[in-house]
Scaffold this active site. Structure first.
Site, PDB file in Angstrom:
ATOM      1  N   GLY C  52       0.822  -1.206   0.000  1.00  0.00           N
ATOM      2  CA  GLY C  52       0.000   0.000   0.000  1.00  0.00           C
ATOM      3  C   GLY C  52       0.853   1.252   0.000  1.00  0.00           C
ATOM      4  O   GLY C  52       2.015   1.224   0.409  1.00  0.00           O
ATOM      5  N   GLY C  54       1.220   5.416   1.261  1.00  0.00           N
ATOM      6  CA  GLY C  54       0.979   6.082   2.535  1.00  0.00           C
ATOM      7  C   GLY C  54       2.043   5.764   3.572  1.00  0.00           C
ATOM      8  O   GLY C  54       2.049   6.347   4.650  1.00  0.00           O
ATOM      9  N   HIS C  55       2.954   4.838   3.213  1.00  0.00           N
ATOM     10  CA  HIS C  55       4.046   4.436   4.119  1.00  0.00           C
ATOM     11  C   HIS C  55       5.399   4.906   3.597  1.00  0.00           C
ATOM     12  O   HIS C  55       6.431   4.361   3.980  1.00  0.00           O
ATOM     13  CB  HIS C  55       4.095   2.917   4.244  1.00  0.00           C
ATOM     14  CG  HIS C  55       2.832   2.287   4.701  1.00  0.00           C
ATOM     15  ND1 HIS C  55       2.348   2.453   5.963  1.00  0.00           N
ATOM     16  CD2 HIS C  55       1.936   1.490   4.066  1.00  0.00           C
ATOM     17  CE1 HIS C  55       1.212   1.773   6.094  1.00  0.00           C
ATOM     18  NE2 HIS C  55       0.942   1.186   4.950  1.00  0.00           N
ATOM     19  N   ASP C 108      -2.013  -8.178   0.958  1.00  0.00           N
ATOM     20  CA  ASP C 108      -0.875  -8.311   0.043  1.00  0.00           C
ATOM     21  C   ASP C 108      -0.730  -9.761  -0.415  1.00  0.00           C
ATOM     22  O   ASP C 108      -0.531 -10.031  -1.597  1.00  0.00           O
ATOM     23  CB  ASP C 108       0.407  -7.814   0.733  1.00  0.00           C
ATOM     24  CG  ASP C 108       0.319  -6.342   1.052  1.00  0.00           C
ATOM     25  OD1 ASP C 108       0.632  -5.526   0.171  1.00  0.00           O
ATOM     26  OD2 ASP C 108      -0.109  -5.990   2.172  1.00  0.00           O
ATOM     27  N   HIS C 217      -0.014   0.280  11.052  1.00  0.00           N
ATOM     28  CA  HIS C 217      -1.315   0.921  10.840  1.00  0.00           C
ATOM     29  C   HIS C 217      -2.037   1.087  12.175  1.00  0.00           C
ATOM     30  O   HIS C 217      -3.180   1.495  12.214  1.00  0.00           O
ATOM     31  CB  HIS C 217      -2.221   0.080   9.941  1.00  0.00           C
ATOM     32  CG  HIS C 217      -1.559  -0.416   8.713  1.00  0.00           C
ATOM     33  ND1 HIS C 217      -0.782  -1.544   8.698  1.00  0.00           N
ATOM     34  CD2 HIS C 217      -1.563   0.069   7.457  1.00  0.00           C
ATOM     35  CE1 HIS C 217      -0.327  -1.738   7.465  1.00  0.00           C
ATOM     36  NE2 HIS C 217      -0.772  -0.781   6.703  1.00  0.00           N
TER      37      HIS C 217
END
Ligand SMILES: Nc1ncnc2c1ncn2[C@@H]1O[C@H](COP(=O)(O)OP(=O)(O)O)[C@@H](O)[C@H]1O
Ligand SMILES: Nc1ncnc2c1ncn2[C@@H]1O[C@H](COP(=O)(O)OP(=O)(O)O)[C@@H](O)[C@H]1O
Ligand SMILES: [Mg+2]
Ligand SMILES: [Mg+2]
Ligand SMILES: [Mg+2]
Ligand SMILES: [Mg+2]
Lengths: 211, 331, 331, 211
Positions: C52, C54-55, C108, C217
């Site tokens: 994803g 955002g990291h 994932d 998260h």
């Protein structure tokens, strides 16, 4: 009411009372710097006067200048920041002028202030009206010059009032030096943090002498 | 505000020790706050940087091959004292003189000035180049009172490469002056950082306001504006830089740095970069290289700055020189 | 919460475009969310990472020489869809097969599994190594259900070096498996990040509480504790790692990574590093190299993690190989 | 009350009503995921069903399977995340089982659910009781098997109730799969977000058919 001179050991005591007073004023000074700068003036002063206290406590001073210079060296070496340089320079330059002096009287006090002013202004280029600690220092220095014929007690009262006045005047000024410069008109209404420190220092001297 | 600290008043001292641990042998402590490369070539013209801590990775994270030879570190947000600068100066000096390169702040200028006098008294040659890249802090006519912000990253990198090849201090001064004169930045503040010792925010700003041109401690610049989109903000900041006195136009090549002031995410920096690239492409200005990330920070302050360095045939080979440091490494 | 965005729902797409601009030519888009090195050697065994967005800078900031060959990017905090992974797989495949290397999360695993089937149907050989370094997420006996956190940084770096020298996919799998098996991490959360599209915090935590072993998260781990000093926390986290099943003791050499989850400052990471170094020194464990900074983030989340990779004579030369990427570069 | 079959075009309409319902449930689904996961489930579902809506709107479907498969492909390609894979697989596997089917009746609905369950469970390895969307899906699938002899209307009512039941049961479960796993006992009391989505989907089908 003191109408005699101060010995090196009395000046040492006087400086120690300044150290305590400044250390206790951390929050107030930082808050003033939050208005105009980066909010750390009290922290720097606390750091410097904690170091100065340790240094001066260990002294067995032979001259007035020795006490002031030791104070200046401790501030200079421990603080950093704008105030580390200017406060360190104030005491160092002033102290150098009294290297040979064994008794502080009103003329010697005025010589201290003249040399302190020169040292600080040469270093940082600030003039009266720039909204820096120079405004409070010059207030004290001019009062000192006007008091050379007075008793030491009267001279201390006068320089304390001069420093307070100089500090008060910074409230109405627009900063033209240091971090507050970019604030422009928004700097009006707040006293310069360094001027506040100078005013506290000279008022604490006066309290030591006159209370 | 939760922070991972031990004694908040010892934060600077502890972080410097941790930094030396991070360098893992390549950098040595030369005194409290003074650090320098463990090995410096025998006849090198030395490059010394420095300033307050709390802005990591600058300045003290920029030591390494092709970067600075040493750094003088002050307390949190406070210029280093003269004796610390002198310790660092002695540690980097190899007889060819030392260039002091740092941001133009009253505290730094005064402390480095005293240190330069002390070094001169010991026979160490010192020259100084001040970094004043922030176009929001004073008009171009009053450049000497501008402050140094994120532009110091490309300037230190170029200076590091210049120091590798310079045969004397004069050559280094002239190369670094060119890098400095070709760099412009402007920033925006979204929310304040905090002072580790007190936990107090470094400034105040409404929930929907942003500070255009604010400095890295919250010093104000052009003024307060309403929150806007990333694109609108990029347009505004790029305009401020391009309106300055350094001509950057069609056919020119620039380095672009998008600097996060701390908690602004890489995601946001990338979205801003996308717009900056579009603007420059439209004006036929070529991006030679990009730097992006939290390189000049003010604790967890939110906001970012944009910097451009215009590259010419002198600066390009300096940029292309490999370098290695904690804050910036180039293969 | 002020964030520099345009359309919050397009944040992932815009950041990927910005990332390609940041790569400035060295990386090309092979489809929405799929990016790959512009030039890959003709007979290279390929390394594909992904997850994803955002990291940042993981994963998509880790592409470059000596690092990954490409990345498949999902939406914010969401695994990439199979078609994106397939686009990236095609772009990196040079006929020698492709290693999928990513963090062990259900999303994932499922999306990469479907993509692997699609790739196999096209005749592309695919193998997978899952990253599961977080000791707080499951006991050593149930390693396959541990999640991947910051340990992926050293693992991807080692894998990148391995992919340069591996003569076939089997060799790459065995080297990367060794790197993965020798890496352990554990993190702590101080305060949440936020979801760009909604502005909502990713979890809740009292003003004086911290989450030991929390995931990137906000997934919980060992549990909630009271706020403590940097030293006490470092002690606790190092204990959790050293109590795990990987023996690390006197005479061993480790890589240390102190990872900021976003807004935790370099200052705090350095203070923690200082303590970690002291603990390891006391146990006669040698630090081979240190990595530190916001490398695996969750937006502006506060907190950090500690990772150790135990190096042996196989892994050391891989670590020493130069590499270059946006997120990590080694001269 | 419908006691006839659904045409491919009616199934298309039914899917479009699911799209609207899921898109409108974004906040509720994200909030559920904030309790157990990373808070993005609603965003992913919104993304997926916005893509599915566009895809399905453009269809002129010849078979029931075509509509479901197109939905699954759109979800699979646009969502990502755990739910992109499992929701995509649900519709894709289910749709493949109805590739030749031109009229949806209760036995076909049951075949759809059997294939959907197999596809999802094979992909992710979750079993009933793991606190995932599988619990709601299996609730629906078992109700579908029990309804093969009923009218399509009754079958839809039954699978909606089965999905709701399955979702309700997840509240009492400890998560053993996915992000919520590390929460352990703390996961009790909250419904699984994916199960919530599945329950919304099957209840929207029932509303389309029975309202
Ligand atoms: N050029 C200067 N000359 C004299 N005093 C100065 C000068 N620049 C700054 N100062 C003084 O320093 C004070 C700020 O001190 P401090 O906050 O400790 O340092 P910094 O600005 O480095 O954070 C100002 O309030 C001002 O009085
Ligand atoms: N292995 C699995 N099998 C079936 N469903 C799963 C599995 N893992 C996760 N899920 C479902 O996915 C949902 C989470 O979806 P979402 O939040 O969109 O994805 P992510 O976890 O990637 O953020 C969970 O609530 C659960 O129902
Ligand atoms: Mg200050
Ligand atoms: Mg300061
Ligand atoms: Mg997610
Ligand atoms: Mg989720």
């Amino acid at each position: 009411m003191l109408d005699r001179t101060l010995s090196p050991n009395e000046v040492k005591e006087m400086i120690l009372s300044i150290c305590d007073k400044i250390i206790a004023s951390e929050a107030k000074l930082s808050e003033a710097d939050r208005k105009l700068g980066d909010g750390d003036h009290g922290l720097g002063m606390q750091r410097g006067f904690t170091a100065a206290k340790a240094q001066v406590e260990a002294l067995d001073p032979k001259s007035i200048g020795e006490v002031f210079s030791a104070t200046g060296m401790a501030l200079m070496a421990s603080m950093g920041g704008a105030s580390g340089a200017v406060m360190g320079m104030l005491y160092q330059s002033g102290g150098t002028a009294l290297n040979e002096c064994e008794a502080l009287d009103a003329p010697a006090l005025s010589r201290f202030l003249d040399a302190a002013r020169d040292g600080v202004c040469n270093l940082g280029g600030a003039k009266p009206g720039d909204k820096t600690m120079v405004d409070a220092l010059v207030g004290a220095q001019e009062a000192g010059q006007a008091s050379v014929d007075k008793s030491l007690s009267e001279a201390f009262a006068a320089i304390a009032a001069g420093a307070s006045d100089g500090m008060e005047k910074t409230k109405a000024m627009i900063a033209t030096m240091g971090r507050a410069k970019t604030l422009g008109e928004k700097s009006i209404g707040h006293p310069d943090p360094g001027a506040l420190s100078v005013s506290i220092m000279f008022n604490t001297m006066n309290e030591y002498v006159n209370c | 505000m939760k922070k991972l600290l031990n004694d908040p008043n010892q934060a600077a001292a502890e972080l410097i020790d941790g930094l030396v641990d991070y360098y893992n042998g390549s950098v040595t402590k030369a005194g409290p706050g003074a650090i320098a490369l463990t090995e410096i070539a025998a006849d090198k013209v030395a490059l010394l940087v420095g300033g307050g801590t709390g802005h990591e990775p600058i300045y003290h994270g920029l030591i390494g091959p092709g970067m600075a030879d040493g750094a003088a570190c002050g307390d949190i947000f406070a210029a280093p004292p003269p004796n610390v600068i002198l310790d660092a100066t002695r540690a980097v000096n190899k007889g060819q003189g030392v260039l002091f390169l740092y941001g133009n702040y009253a505290g730094d200028v005064m402390n480095f000035k005293i240190a330069a006098q002390l070094a001169a008294a010991e026979g160490i040659r010192v020259e100084t180049v001040l970094i004043w890249d922030d176009v929001a802090s004073a008009p171009p006519s009053d450049k000497e009172s501008r402050r140094g912000i994120a532009g110091l990253i490309p300037i230190v990198k170029l200076a590091g490469a210049a120091a590798e090849k310079a045969t004397d201090l004069e050559e280094l001064v002239s190369l670094v002056t060119l890098a400095r004169d070709n760099t412009r930045s402007v920033g925006v503040a979204l929310s304040p950082g905090s002072i580790p010792a007190t936990g107090m925010p470094t400034f105040e700003l409404d929930e929907d306001s942003i500070g255009i041109g604010m400095g890295i401690h919250g010093e104000q610049g052009v003024g307060v504006d309403k929150m806007m989109t990333a694109d609108a903000l990029a347009d505004k900041l790029v305009d401020l830089i391009l309106a300055d006195d350094l001509p950057i136009g069609s056919g020119d090549e620039v380095l672009v740095l998008i600097n996060s002031l701390g908690s602004t995410t890489m995601m946001e920096c990338l979205i801003v970069l996308k717009r900056v690239k579009a603007i420059l492409t439209e004006k036929d200005i070529k991006i030679y290289d990009v730097l992006l990330g939290p390189l000049v920070t003010c604790q967890e302050m939110a906001g970012l700055s944009i910097s451009f360095t215009k590259l010419d045939e002198t600066l390009k080979p300096l940029w292309d020189t490999p370098c290695s440091s904690l804050g910036y490494t180039k293969l």
